[in-house]
Motif scaffolding. Sequence first.
Motif: not given
Length: 213
Positions: A99-100, A126, A128, A130, A146, A149, A152-153
Motif C-alpha cells: 500500500q505504500g 485514486s 499515487n 511517488e 525505484n 511510494m 500506492n493505490q
Amino acid sequence: MIRNTPNSRTTDRGQAYTLEGFIAAFILLIAVLFAVQSVVITPSSGGAVDRTAQAQQQQQVQDALIVAQQENDLSRMLRNVELDGDDFEEFHNQSSGVQGVYSTATFANESTLGAILNQHLDAGQSYNVEVHYQERGDEAEDQNQNPIMLVNQGPPSSTAVTASYTVVLHANQPITSDEDGTLGDIGEADGYISDLEKDSGLYNVVEVRVIVW
C-alpha cells in the motif's frame, strides 16, 4: 357567376408555388436546427471534453502541490523518518509495502497535501504519491527507477494525469518525526533518499510526483 380567367389561374399557381416554397424553407430550417442540436450534444461524451477535464484535473493537483510547499509541508513530509540508532529504519507511520508508506486516510492526517487531495478529488478517484530522488556516483544511472511510494493505490489508468514539485533537501535540516537528528545523520542507509555529496550541505533534490486517475 365568376369565371376563372387566365390571369386568375396564373395567380392561383403563383400562390401555390409561394406556399410550397415557405413549407420547403420551414422543413429545411427544422432540419438545420436538428443538425445544430446534434453537433452541440455530441462532444459532451467525446475526447475533446475529456482532455479539457484532464487539464483541469492536472492543474488542480499542481495547485495542491504548490499550496503544500508554501506551507513547507512537502519538505516536512520527506523528513518524517524514524531512526534505529544511527541507521535509517522507516518513514514514520509506515503501513504495508504493498500500500505504500501511508494509506490515503493516514496521508490526509499526516500531510497538507494528503488533506487537500482527499478533500478535492472526486469520489472513486485514486492517486499515487511517488518520491523520485537523485542517486550519486555509479548509482546515478538508476535514478528515479525505484521511487519511494508514499501512497500506492495500484497501477494508473490510461487517462491518469500527473503533476510534480521539486524539493531541495539540506543535510542540516532536522528530522520531523519524534526522533532527534538531521538528514545528515541518516547518511547512506538503505531504503531512504541518499546523500548526494558528503559535507556539501546539499542532501538531495527530490521530485514529489502525484498521479491521479
